[in-house]
Design a protein around this motif. Structure first.
Motif, PDB file in Angstrom:
ATOM      1  N   ASP A 222     -35.118 -14.984 -49.495  1.00 51.55           N
ATOM      2  CA  ASP A 222     -34.642 -15.074 -48.209  1.00 51.55           C
ATOM      3  C   ASP A 222     -33.258 -14.182 -48.346  1.00 51.55           C
ATOM      4  OD1 ASP A 222     -32.764 -17.025 -49.144  1.00 51.55           O
ATOM      5  OD2 ASP A 222     -32.926 -17.947 -47.270  1.00 51.55           O
ATOM      6  N   TYR A 223     -32.385 -14.247 -47.026  1.00 51.92           N
ATOM      7  CA  TYR A 223     -31.400 -13.522 -47.077  1.00 51.92           C
ATOM      8  C   TYR A 223     -30.092 -14.200 -47.957  1.00 51.92           C
ATOM      9  CZ  TYR A 223     -27.137 -11.362 -44.891  1.00 51.92           C
ATOM     10  OH  TYR A 223     -25.910 -10.816 -44.508  1.00 51.92           O
ATOM     11  N   SER A 224     -30.214 -15.307 -48.199  1.00 54.22           N
ATOM     12  CA  SER A 224     -29.120 -16.062 -49.010  1.00 54.22           C
ATOM     13  C   SER A 224     -29.754 -16.014 -50.423  1.00 54.22           C
ATOM     14  CB  SER A 224     -29.159 -17.662 -48.631  1.00 54.22           C
ATOM     15  OG  SER A 224     -30.256 -18.274 -48.771  1.00 54.22           O
ATOM     16  N   GLY A 225     -30.728 -15.394 -50.881  1.00 56.35           N
ATOM     17  CA  GLY A 225     -31.208 -15.220 -52.027  1.00 56.35           C
ATOM     18  C   GLY A 225     -32.109 -16.319 -52.777  1.00 56.35           C
ATOM     19  N   LYS A 226     -32.471 -17.179 -51.875  1.00 55.53           N
ATOM     20  CA  LYS A 226     -33.362 -18.392 -52.429  1.00 55.53           C
ATOM     21  C   LYS A 226     -34.977 -17.698 -52.371  1.00 55.53           C
ATOM     22  CE  LYS A 226     -30.594 -22.209 -50.549  1.00 55.53           C
ATOM     23  NZ  LYS A 226     -30.488 -22.644 -49.447  1.00 55.53           N
ATOM     24  N   PRO A 227     -35.674 -18.124 -53.323  1.00 55.37           N
ATOM     25  CA  PRO A 227     -37.113 -17.560 -53.320  1.00 55.37           C
ATOM     26  C   PRO A 227     -37.683 -17.901 -51.897  1.00 55.37           C
ATOM     27  CG  PRO A 227     -36.696 -19.191 -55.325  1.00 55.37           C
ATOM     28  CD  PRO A 227     -35.235 -18.876 -54.263  1.00 55.37           C
ATOM     29  N   SER A 228     -38.217 -16.793 -51.485  1.00 52.57           N
ATOM     30  CA  SER A 228     -39.012 -17.165 -50.104  1.00 52.57           C
ATOM     31  C   SER A 228     -40.318 -18.306 -50.299  1.00 52.57           C
ATOM     32  CB  SER A 228     -39.398 -15.970 -49.610  1.00 52.57           C
ATOM     33  OG  SER A 228     -40.261 -15.065 -50.388  1.00 52.57           O
ATOM     34  N   SER A 229     -40.979 -18.246 -51.307  1.00 52.48           N
ATOM     35  CA  SER A 229     -42.225 -18.883 -51.508  1.00 52.48           C
ATOM     36  C   SER A 229     -41.613 -20.578 -51.326  1.00 52.48           C
ATOM     37  CB  SER A 229     -42.871 -18.726 -52.709  1.00 52.48           C
ATOM     38  OG  SER A 229     -41.907 -18.746 -54.072  1.00 52.48           O
ATOM     39  N   SER A 230     -40.381 -20.744 -51.522  1.00 50.60           N
ATOM     40  CA  SER A 230     -39.930 -22.225 -51.633  1.00 50.60           C
ATOM     41  C   SER A 230     -39.674 -22.796 -50.237  1.00 50.60           C
ATOM     42  CB  SER A 230     -38.580 -22.435 -52.215  1.00 50.60           C
ATOM     43  OG  SER A 230     -37.534 -21.670 -51.630  1.00 50.60           O
ATOM     44  N   PHE A 231     -39.949 -22.081 -49.221  1.00 50.99           N
ATOM     45  CA  PHE A 231     -39.680 -22.442 -47.714  1.00 50.99           C
ATOM     46  C   PHE A 231     -41.103 -22.819 -47.268  1.00 50.99           C
ATOM     47  CE2 PHE A 231     -36.014 -19.993 -48.483  1.00 50.99           C
ATOM     48  CZ  PHE A 231     -34.835 -20.714 -48.127  1.00 50.99           C
ATOM     49  N   PRO A 232     -41.351 -23.913 -46.567  1.00 45.96           N
ATOM     50  CA  PRO A 232     -42.625 -24.292 -45.959  1.00 45.96           C
ATOM     51  C   PRO A 232     -43.260 -23.227 -45.057  1.00 45.96           C
ATOM     52  CG  PRO A 232     -40.952 -26.197 -45.870  1.00 45.96           C
ATOM     53  CD  PRO A 232     -40.480 -24.916 -46.384  1.00 45.96           C
ATOM     54  N   ILE A 233     -42.342 -22.604 -44.116  1.00 42.69           N
ATOM     55  CA  ILE A 233     -42.933 -21.684 -43.210  1.00 42.69           C
ATOM     56  C   ILE A 233     -43.674 -20.537 -43.789  1.00 42.69           C
ATOM     57  CG2 ILE A 233     -40.713 -20.307 -43.284  1.00 42.69           C
ATOM     58  CD1 ILE A 233     -41.121 -19.725 -40.327  1.00 42.69           C
ATOM     59  N   MET A 234     -43.336 -20.300 -45.340  1.00 36.93           N
ATOM     60  CA  MET A 234     -44.039 -19.108 -45.995  1.00 36.93           C
ATOM     61  C   MET A 234     -45.320 -19.671 -46.385  1.00 36.93           C
ATOM     62  SD  MET A 234     -42.101 -16.403 -45.080  1.00 36.93           S
ATOM     63  CE  MET A 234     -42.707 -15.288 -46.492  1.00 36.93           C
ATOM     64  N   GLN A 235     -45.661 -20.765 -46.623  1.00 35.54           N
ATOM     65  CA  GLN A 235     -46.808 -21.245 -47.199  1.00 35.54           C
ATOM     66  C   GLN A 235     -47.949 -20.704 -46.106  1.00 35.54           C
ATOM     67  OE1 GLN A 235     -46.345 -22.484 -50.066  1.00 35.54           O
ATOM     68  NE2 GLN A 235     -44.012 -22.536 -49.429  1.00 35.54           N
ATOM     69  N   GLY A 236     -49.010 -20.062 -47.020  1.00 37.06           N
ATOM     70  CA  GLY A 236     -50.113 -19.447 -46.452  1.00 37.06           C
ATOM     71  C   GLY A 236     -50.047 -17.945 -45.745  1.00 37.06           C
ATOM     72  N   ILE A 237     -48.713 -17.465 -46.046  1.00 35.99           N
ATOM     73  CA  ILE A 237     -48.526 -15.931 -45.556  1.00 35.99           C
ATOM     74  C   ILE A 237     -48.326 -15.017 -46.508  1.00 35.99           C
ATOM     75  CG2 ILE A 237     -46.882 -14.522 -44.131  1.00 35.99           C
ATOM     76  CD1 ILE A 237     -45.651 -16.877 -42.882  1.00 35.99           C
ATOM     77  N   LYS A 238     -49.377 -14.427 -46.668  1.00 34.59           N
ATOM     78  CA  LYS A 238     -49.669 -13.091 -47.904  1.00 34.59           C
ATOM     79  C   LYS A 238     -49.722 -12.197 -47.452  1.00 34.59           C
ATOM     80  CE  LYS A 238     -50.435 -16.713 -50.732  1.00 34.59           C
ATOM     81  NZ  LYS A 238     -49.158 -17.140 -51.358  1.00 34.59           N
ATOM     82  N   THR A 239     -50.453 -11.507 -46.448  1.00 34.49           N
ATOM     83  CA  THR A 239     -50.388 -10.372 -45.874  1.00 34.49           C
ATOM     84  C   THR A 239     -50.293 -10.235 -44.247  1.00 34.49           C
ATOM     85  OG1 THR A 239     -52.728 -10.136 -45.423  1.00 34.49           O
ATOM     86  CG2 THR A 239     -52.291  -9.783 -47.812  1.00 34.49           C
ATOM     87  N   ALA A 240     -50.314  -9.220 -43.671  1.00 38.39           N
ATOM     88  CA  ALA A 240     -49.938  -8.925 -42.356  1.00 38.39           C
ATOM     89  C   ALA A 240     -51.272  -9.532 -41.616  1.00 38.39           C
ATOM     90  CB  ALA A 240     -49.865  -7.391 -41.974  1.00 38.39           C
ATOM     91  N   ALA A 241     -52.314  -9.737 -42.407  1.00 38.16           N
ATOM     92  CA  ALA A 241     -53.702 -10.290 -41.315  1.00 38.16           C
ATOM     93  C   ALA A 241     -53.096 -11.772 -41.294  1.00 38.16           C
ATOM     94  CB  ALA A 241     -54.847 -10.335 -42.658  1.00 38.16           C
ATOM     95  N   ASP A 242     -52.242 -12.615 -41.964  1.00 35.74           N
ATOM     96  CA  ASP A 242     -52.108 -13.733 -41.787  1.00 35.74           C
ATOM     97  C   ASP A 242     -51.085 -13.869 -40.545  1.00 35.74           C
ATOM     98  OD1 ASP A 242     -53.533 -14.608 -43.996  1.00 35.74           O
ATOM     99  OD2 ASP A 242     -51.902 -14.118 -45.423  1.00 35.74           O
ATOM    100  N   VAL A 243     -50.686 -12.690 -39.935  1.00 37.77           N
ATOM    101  CA  VAL A 243     -49.523 -12.912 -39.171  1.00 37.77           C
ATOM    102  C   VAL A 243     -50.175 -12.561 -37.724  1.00 37.77           C
ATOM    103  CG1 VAL A 243     -47.588 -11.793 -38.131  1.00 37.77           C
ATOM    104  CG2 VAL A 243     -47.630 -12.095 -40.612  1.00 37.77           C
ATOM    105  N   ASP A 244     -49.751 -13.514 -36.676  1.00 40.05           N
ATOM    106  CA  ASP A 244     -50.485 -13.418 -35.284  1.00 40.05           C
ATOM    107  C   ASP A 244     -49.786 -12.313 -34.636  1.00 40.05           C
ATOM    108  OD1 ASP A 244     -52.184 -15.877 -35.229  1.00 40.05           O
ATOM    109  OD2 ASP A 244     -50.397 -16.894 -35.719  1.00 40.05           O
ATOM    110  N   MET A 245     -48.496 -12.063 -34.798  1.00 41.40           N
ATOM    111  CA  MET A 245     -47.865 -10.936 -34.069  1.00 41.40           C
ATOM    112  C   MET A 245     -46.630 -10.173 -34.852  1.00 41.40           C
ATOM    113  SD  MET A 245     -46.415 -10.952 -29.997  1.00 41.40           S
ATOM    114  CE  MET A 245     -47.836 -10.966 -29.064  1.00 41.40           C
TER     115      MET A 245
END
Lengths: 198, 286
Positions: B144-167
């Motif tokens: 993320d912007y502060s340098g922490k691994p993005s995969s460590s945040f709950p919001i990023m769980q299950g987001i892999k590609t643009a297909a997992d994004v609603d908009m």
């Protein structure tokens, strides 16, 4: 009036830049050099952060040794500053141009070509018919292989009018955009800085 | 006539500043009509269900924030109401700071970072970076912007590609911009795209809306003002619209005034050329 030092600096620098409409002056020059210097410094820091997070960290912390390839290619770009080995810089440039072209062309064929053409030729409403006619007329204006004569000659003339309308719309929206930027600065001066705007 | 052609430039700018500052200090209240295009954007975002994943591209910088930031703030307020999850990204070097500011100045400041929203920072590479993002979001934005691994945040769980994004919503004055998202994301993943563009880019983005590759666009300050009214949170854009309308009126007046001498000058020149072409000067026909 704001007591924030940063707001005061921003306000004074805004006035210094705007003073150029009166005439070239030392305040404008100082603000201009500040802007260029800070922008360059910020860009370097962001670029390094990008390289560190994308390539250096995965290489050093996670053992993803494949990242050596783009890092070395990136360093080779600087070979152009050394006489005798400047030709080496052509390799990373070739890779960059190749990848850039591949990504752009593959996306453009679908996004800008096939989908745009199918949307243009699909006519159902009056607007869609007008759109198709205007697109054909505009394209015919750039058809130089043969001189269109007779009734057909009016098609590129219509295209010329359509292009003029489009340029007029682009000019109008450009003016609108520039006004918005100036309004933003005046809002900052009157609101954030001087505090006379509610 | 000659006076009209020689108005000093500094005077024109001074008049312009007065015309702009006047309504900012004392608003007139010129009515703002909601256009169909802006309503389409509102309806598209309004159709999102709570918990939907929205990628928000902060692809603008302080240089064009006056036009772009009101759009971002108005849309973010709407997204906060809809209780969706927002993943902030940027392909513009100064974008992450704009994202920080936008989250702090909207209802998102009261939500939980890493759970309800996140700022993944900036990635260089233009259109190639957009393509990489669409294909592998946690890989492209590994921190993320502060340098922490993005995969460590709950919001990023299950987001892999643009297909997992609603908009995807991009607020972009230049490139990478809506066209790049259309080319690299919509073509492959059919993810819904909304764009905020500066006034100058409206004509450029409109064909993608007509082809339904982009669901809707907000154009310039008027687009932001209309959206502020739709979400019932009038802000800087609504306050600026009186000034913008009067500035346009002033420019029209200046264009007309500046062209009057040209118009009459051309008439005189034509009359002069006709008189010169006749052998006996004026009245030669008789």
């Amino acid at each position: 009036m704001s007591l924030d030092m940063g707001v005061w600096v921003a306000g004074l620098v805004t006035l210094a830049i705007l003073s150029h409409v009166w005439k070239e002056n030392p305040f404008y020059r100082i603000a201009e050099h500040l802007y260029v210097g800070i922008s360059a410094g910020h860009a370097v820091v962001m670029a390094w952060g990008n390289i560190r997070d994308t390539a250096v960290k995965p290489l050093t912390e996670e053992g993803q040794f494949l990242w050596i390839v783009p890092i070395v290619l990136g360093i080779l770009l600087y070979a152009r500053y050394f006489k005798g080995i400047s030709w080496i810089a052509r390799f990373p440039v070739a890779v960059m141009v190749g990848i850039g072209t591949g990504v752009a062309v593959s996306g453009a064929i679908h996004g800008d070509f096939s989908q745009q053409i199918s949307a243009t030729i699909k006519v159902g409403s009056v607007n869609e018919i007008l759109l198709l006619v205007f697109v054909i007329a505009s394209l015919s204006y750039f058809f130089f292989s043969r001189d269109l004569k007779g009734p057909l000659s009016s098609v590129p003339q219509l295209g010329k009018v359509v292009l003029m309308v489009a340029f007029g719309a682009a000019f109008g929206t450009t003016v609108m955009g520039r006004m918005a930027l100036l309004i933003g600065r005046i809002q900052f001066i009157l609101g954030d800085w001087l505090g006379v705007m509610k | 006539m000659e006076r009209l052609q020689s108005i000093p430039k500094a005077w024109i700018y001074l008049i312009l500043v007065i015309v702009l500052a006047g309504p900012l200090l004392k608003p007139i209240g010129i009515p703002i009509q909601i256009s169909d295009g802006v309503r389409n954007v509102f309806d598209a975002i309004d159709s999102l269900t709570p918990g939907s994943i929205v990628v928000f591209g902060f692809d603008y910088s302080p240089g064009n924030a006056a036009e772009m930031e009101p759009q971002a703030l108005a849309i973010l307020e709407h997204l906060a109401d809809k209780q969706v999850e927002v993943v902030g990204i940027s392909f513009q070097a100064q974008g992450p700071q704009m994202a920080e500011k936008a989250f702090a100045n909207t209802a998102w400041s009261e939500k939980e970072y890493g759970v309800d929203y996140i700022n993944l920072g900036y990635r260089a590479g233009g259109q190639a970076a957009v393509a990489a993002f669409a294909n592998d979001i946690p890989g492209t934005f590994s921190t993320d912007y502060s340098g922490k691994p993005s995969s460590s945040f709950p919001i990023m769980q299950g987001i892999k590609t643009a297909a997992d994004v609603d908009m995807i919503i991009t607020i972009a004055p230049g490139q990478p911009g809506p066209e790049d998202y259309v080319r690299q994301v919509y073509g492959t993943y059919k993810t819904r795209i909304i764009a905020g563009v500066p006034a100058v880019a409206i004509t450029q983005a409109a064909p993608y809306v007509q082809a339904r590759q982009i669901e809707g666009i907000l154009g310039g300050l008027p687009g932001a003002a209309e959206y502020e009214l739709l979400v019932e949170k009038p802000g800087m854009a609504v306050a600026a619209m009186d000034a913008q309308s009067l500035a346009h009126l002033l420019i029209i007046i200046l264009i007309v005034l500046r062209n009057i001498p040209n118009f009459f000058g051309a008439k005189e020149a034509r009359a002069q050329s006709i008189s010169n072409s006749t052998p006996n000067g004026r009245g030669g026909r008789s």
